[in-house]
Design a protein around this motif. Structure first.
Motif, PDB file in Angstrom:
ATOM      1  N   GLY A 179       0.659  -1.294   0.087  1.00 61.59           N
ATOM      2  CA  GLY A 179       0.044   0.057   0.081  1.00 61.59           C
ATOM      3  C   GLY A 179       0.929   1.361   0.239  1.00 61.59           C
ATOM      4  O   GLY A 179       0.495   2.262  -0.892  1.00 61.59           O
ATOM      5  N   PRO A 180       1.767   1.349   0.836  1.00 58.91           N
ATOM      6  CA  PRO A 180       2.684   2.629   0.891  1.00 58.91           C
ATOM      7  C   PRO A 180       3.384   2.723  -0.265  1.00 58.91           C
ATOM      8  O   PRO A 180       3.480   3.961  -0.850  1.00 58.91           O
ATOM      9  N   PHE A 181       3.968   1.630  -0.858  1.00 57.56           N
ATOM     10  CA  PHE A 181       4.655   1.603  -2.208  1.00 57.56           C
ATOM     11  C   PHE A 181       3.763   2.139  -3.144  1.00 57.56           C
ATOM     12  O   PHE A 181       3.950   3.166  -3.936  1.00 57.56           O
ATOM     13  N   ALA A 182       2.365   1.798  -3.260  1.00 57.23           N
ATOM     14  CA  ALA A 182       1.521   2.131  -4.500  1.00 57.23           C
ATOM     15  C   ALA A 182       1.341   3.747  -4.284  1.00 57.23           C
ATOM     16  O   ALA A 182       1.212   4.343  -5.397  1.00 57.23           O
ATOM     17  N   ALA A 183       1.001   4.158  -3.144  1.00 57.11           N
ATOM     18  CA  ALA A 183       0.790   5.558  -2.938  1.00 57.11           C
ATOM     19  C   ALA A 183       1.948   6.504  -3.321  1.00 57.11           C
ATOM     20  O   ALA A 183       1.652   7.407  -3.832  1.00 57.11           O
ATOM     21  N   ARG A 184       3.031   5.958  -3.093  1.00 55.40           N
ATOM     22  CA  ARG A 184       4.580   6.779  -3.398  1.00 55.40           C
ATOM     23  C   ARG A 184       4.487   6.790  -4.896  1.00 55.40           C
ATOM     24  O   ARG A 184       4.824   7.961  -5.443  1.00 55.40           O
ATOM     25  N   VAL A 185       4.170   5.672  -5.514  1.00 56.96           N
ATOM     26  CA  VAL A 185       4.466   5.623  -7.128  1.00 56.96           C
ATOM     27  C   VAL A 185       3.348   6.601  -7.687  1.00 56.96           C
ATOM     28  O   VAL A 185       3.711   7.251  -8.763  1.00 56.96           O
ATOM     29  N   PHE A 189       4.255   9.859 -10.072  1.00 59.14           N
ATOM     30  CA  PHE A 189       3.855  10.114 -11.344  1.00 59.14           C
ATOM     31  C   PHE A 189       3.092  11.603 -11.521  1.00 59.14           C
ATOM     32  O   PHE A 189       3.395  12.071 -12.554  1.00 59.14           O
ATOM     33  N   SER A 190       2.402  11.772 -10.538  1.00 54.94           N
ATOM     34  CA  SER A 190       1.616  13.209 -10.433  1.00 54.94           C
ATOM     35  C   SER A 190       2.830  14.111 -10.568  1.00 54.94           C
ATOM     36  O   SER A 190       2.323  15.288 -11.004  1.00 54.94           O
ATOM     37  N   ASP A 191       3.404  14.021  -9.738  1.00 57.93           N
ATOM     38  CA  ASP A 191       4.930  15.123  -9.398  1.00 57.93           C
ATOM     39  C   ASP A 191       5.254  15.708 -10.972  1.00 57.93           C
ATOM     40  O   ASP A 191       5.823  16.619 -11.111  1.00 57.93           O
ATOM     41  N   LYS A 192       5.663  14.483 -11.616  1.00 62.66           N
ATOM     42  CA  LYS A 192       6.014  14.689 -12.925  1.00 62.66           C
ATOM     43  C   LYS A 192       5.321  15.195 -13.964  1.00 62.66           C
ATOM     44  O   LYS A 192       5.550  15.655 -15.189  1.00 62.66           O
ATOM     45  N   GLY A 193       3.900  15.432 -13.655  1.00 63.01           N
ATOM     46  CA  GLY A 193       3.159  16.188 -14.498  1.00 63.01           C
ATOM     47  C   GLY A 193       2.436  15.245 -15.377  1.00 63.01           C
ATOM     48  O   GLY A 193       1.701  15.917 -16.445  1.00 63.01           O
ATOM     49  N   ILE A 195      -0.509  12.051 -16.438  1.00 60.31           N
ATOM     50  CA  ILE A 195      -1.706  11.465 -16.049  1.00 60.31           C
ATOM     51  C   ILE A 195      -2.227  10.474 -17.034  1.00 60.31           C
ATOM     52  O   ILE A 195      -1.975  10.807 -18.282  1.00 60.31           O
ATOM     53  N   ARG A 196      -2.571   9.400 -16.802  1.00 66.09           N
ATOM     54  CA  ARG A 196      -3.034   8.403 -17.657  1.00 66.09           C
ATOM     55  C   ARG A 196      -4.524   8.544 -17.816  1.00 66.09           C
ATOM     56  O   ARG A 196      -5.206   9.301 -17.458  1.00 66.09           O
ATOM     57  N   PHE A 197      -4.940   7.985 -19.128  1.00 67.54           N
ATOM     58  CA  PHE A 197      -6.257   8.074 -19.795  1.00 67.54           C
ATOM     59  C   PHE A 197      -7.429   7.733 -18.590  1.00 67.54           C
ATOM     60  O   PHE A 197      -8.398   8.299 -18.404  1.00 67.54           O
ATOM     61  N   ASP A 198      -6.992   6.560 -17.792  1.00 64.43           N
ATOM     62  CA  ASP A 198      -7.961   6.130 -16.719  1.00 64.43           C
ATOM     63  C   ASP A 198      -7.829   7.356 -15.823  1.00 64.43           C
ATOM     64  O   ASP A 198      -9.076   7.175 -15.083  1.00 64.43           O
ATOM     65  N   GLY A 199      -6.931   7.909 -15.439  1.00 61.81           N
ATOM     66  CA  GLY A 199      -6.668   8.713 -14.291  1.00 61.81           C
ATOM     67  C   GLY A 199      -7.532  10.139 -14.468  1.00 61.81           C
ATOM     68  O   GLY A 199      -8.252  10.447 -13.663  1.00 61.81           O
ATOM     69  N   LEU A 200      -7.508  10.265 -15.974  1.00 68.95           N
ATOM     70  CA  LEU A 200      -8.473  11.332 -16.276  1.00 68.95           C
ATOM     71  C   LEU A 200      -9.963  11.101 -16.124  1.00 68.95           C
ATOM     72  O   LEU A 200     -10.883  11.818 -15.378  1.00 68.95           O
ATOM     73  N   LEU A 201     -10.331   9.854 -16.108  1.00 71.26           N
ATOM     74  CA  LEU A 201     -11.734   9.440 -15.867  1.00 71.26           C
ATOM     75  C   LEU A 201     -12.118   9.485 -14.569  1.00 71.26           C
ATOM     76  O   LEU A 201     -13.101  10.078 -14.229  1.00 71.26           O
ATOM     77  N   ILE A 202     -10.956   8.834 -13.980  1.00 77.08           N
ATOM     78  CA  ILE A 202     -11.433   8.747 -12.570  1.00 77.08           C
ATOM     79  C   ILE A 202     -11.566  10.124 -11.876  1.00 77.08           C
ATOM     80  O   ILE A 202     -12.310  10.307 -11.147  1.00 77.08           O
ATOM     81  N   ARG A 203     -10.701  11.169 -12.196  1.00 80.07           N
ATOM     82  CA  ARG A 203     -10.772  12.478 -11.611  1.00 80.07           C
ATOM     83  C   ARG A 203     -12.107  13.180 -12.091  1.00 80.07           C
ATOM     84  O   ARG A 203     -12.669  13.866 -11.215  1.00 80.07           O
TER      85      ARG A 203
END
Length: 511
Positions: A179-185, A189-193, A195-203
């Protein structure tokens, strides 16, 4: 939007660094890792971590579900329905000497009881032999079993097979480690600017779900919503559409509680054509949304008339598809026979459909897809020559009865990979033919020869192209003669006089 490479690279870099830290001498969870690795391989753990890092999974909700004491009500209801179904089937097909299907159902019932702790204590698990037997192939339906009952039994047994592999305690421990590793990744990824297509839909879904003012404004913006190819949308996209189709001044959090505005949402789709299962588009979700729309006042209109195909073709398609599309709840819808348009009705004098299957009747050990293609091509060419071209068939062309000729015949292929096989078969039977869009033009010998001539004219020292010309029908030299020519010096069309001393009848070819 990221096509996937950035996420994979980010995950891989983070995974290698984290794994070195976790399993290194300074790692603080060696005991937990040892327990995990006793049950699953590192490759499986990595695959689970990769899925956990993606936006489709809510880590918080996942942890809540795994941490629940007992099962959620929906799962317990499903479990009880499976138990009732098994008992009903065993009662209906009760035998003094059970066959494999009845034995498998009995074991499935024990699994459901054990998981739900209904009739069987948890300290009475299935033996290893029982587990092996339960995971074996189900086989064909016995003679007296109804096909629909057998399909129900098959799905029930498959559910029990999957439950055998559920290890909730282990899942909780894996989640605790990863869990902590997944949150860190996700944060990296977000800090690099990115976002994946699925991430757009989720948001977008979360924005509409959690912010009533935004949802209300967008609902007012769109008076009507039409979605084509609806069978290829996934559950998150369903939620977005339902939030936007909600009645004014309402803001339900869960999509099942939403009340839709009648007539605002118009969807078009065919569940039999769903091709995006990898993106979580499935028939069950499709049916749930259709049920939701109809519950809120919508109607279902089934399009039956086909305006593209001849009546004879549709008769064959309907006959085949009625047999192929066996309905299974949440898996496969039934076939809906198509009706021919009035202008395309079958004319028994000029149309017809024959279905021919290439079979390995001689049980040839070398029978494979390539062999079947060659056999089919040869049969097709022979059939055209013997059955169609001798003047036995006719067509109406511009109102005039005309004998069938090669120009009236079209051979349609799913792909051009094996087009050359069919072209060669037609040529062997002396049937004039041409391929529209075929990719083998530059593989024809005469074209290769012309290309070699052009290459030599462009580069007189291109020995490979010149040898190709000399070996072709343009040169007519044998390999031995070409070897003799090459002993006289480098091949160069500008040095033809060099071969004046070559004593051979073919000297004129070189010069």
């Amino acid at each position: 939007e990221d096509e996937g490479t950035q996420f994979v690279e980010t995950f891989q870099d983070a995974w290698e660094a984290w794994l070195e830290q976790e399993l290194g001498v300074h790692g603080s969870a060696h005991a937990q890792w040892q327990e995990l690795l006793n049950h699953m391989g590192l490759k499986e753990i990595r695959s689970f971590a990769f899925s956990l890092c993606q936006d489709q999974i809510s880590i918080y909700e996942f942890e809540q579900q795994v941490g629940l004491e007992g099962f959620p009500p929906a799962f317990r209801t499903w479990l009880q329905s499976k138990q009732r179904q098994v008992r009903s089937l065993l009662t209906q097909y009760d035998r003094v000497k059970p066959r494999k299907i009845e034995k498998l159902l009995t074991l499935a019932e024990r699994v459901f009881d054990q998981v739900g702790q209904v009739n069987l204590a948890m300290d009475d698990p299935l033996s290893d032999a029982d587990k092996v037997f339960l995971n074996s192939a189900i086989g064909k339906a016995p003679g007296e079993w109804e096909p629909s009952d057998f399909q129900d039994a098959r799905r029930t047994i498959q559910s029990a097979q999957r439950l055998l592999h559920v290890h909730e305690t282990l899942l909780s421990k894996v989640l605790h480690v990863l869990g902590p590793f997944a949150a860190r990744v996700r944060q990296i990824f977000s800090d690099k600017g990115w976002i994946r297509f699925d991430g757009l839909l989720i948001r977008v879904r979360d924005l509409l779900r959690d912010h009533p003012m935004v949802r209300e404004q967008l609902k007012e913006t769109y008076a009507a919503i039409m979605v084509d190819e609806f069978q290829d949308t996934d559950p998150v996209q369903y939620e977005i559409l339902l939030y936007l189709g909600e009645r004014p001044n309402a803001c339900e959090r869960f999509w099942r509680d939403i009340q839709l505005i009648p007539g605002k949402l118009f969807i078009v789709g065919d569940p039999k054509q769903s091709i995006y299962a990898f993106r979580r588009a499935d028939i069950e979700a499709f049916d749930q949304v259709v049920e939701k729309v109809t519950h809120d006042g919508g109607i279902v209109c089934t399009l039956l008339t086909n305006f593209r195909s001849d009546g004879a073709i549709l008769e064959a398609v309907n006959a085949v598809f009625d047999r192929l599309f066996i309905p299974q709840v949440n898996v496969q819808p039934s076939n809906v026979p198509l009706a021919v348009g009035r202008m395309r009705e079958a004319d028994s004098g000029t149309t017809g459909v024959e279905i021919c299957v290439m079979a390995n009747q001689e049980e040839d050990d070398e029978w494979d897809a390539d062999r079947a293609t060659r056999v089919e091509a040869e049969w097709l060419a022979g059939w055209i020559k013997e059955q169609l071209l001798p003047g036995r068939q006719w067509i109406m062309e511009k109102g005039v009865r005309t004998s069938l000729c090669p120009g009236h015949i079209a051979v349609l292929l799913r792909k051009f990979t094996n087009a050359q096989v069919y072209l060669e078969a037609l040529q062997r039977h002396n049937i004039p033919c041409m391929a529209d869009g075929e990719r083998h033009f530059y593989r024809r010998q005469e074209v290769i020869d012309v290309v070699n001539v052009l290459r030599v004219l462009d580069d007189p020292t291109d020995a490979l192209a010149l040898v190709g010309i000399l070996r072709s029908s343009l040169g007519g030299l044998t390999d031995q003669e070409i070897m003799e020519v090459m002993k006289l010096g480098p091949l160069d069309i500008r040095q033809a006089q060099r071969f004046d001393e070559w004593e051979s009848p073919q000297r004129s070819v070189i010069q």
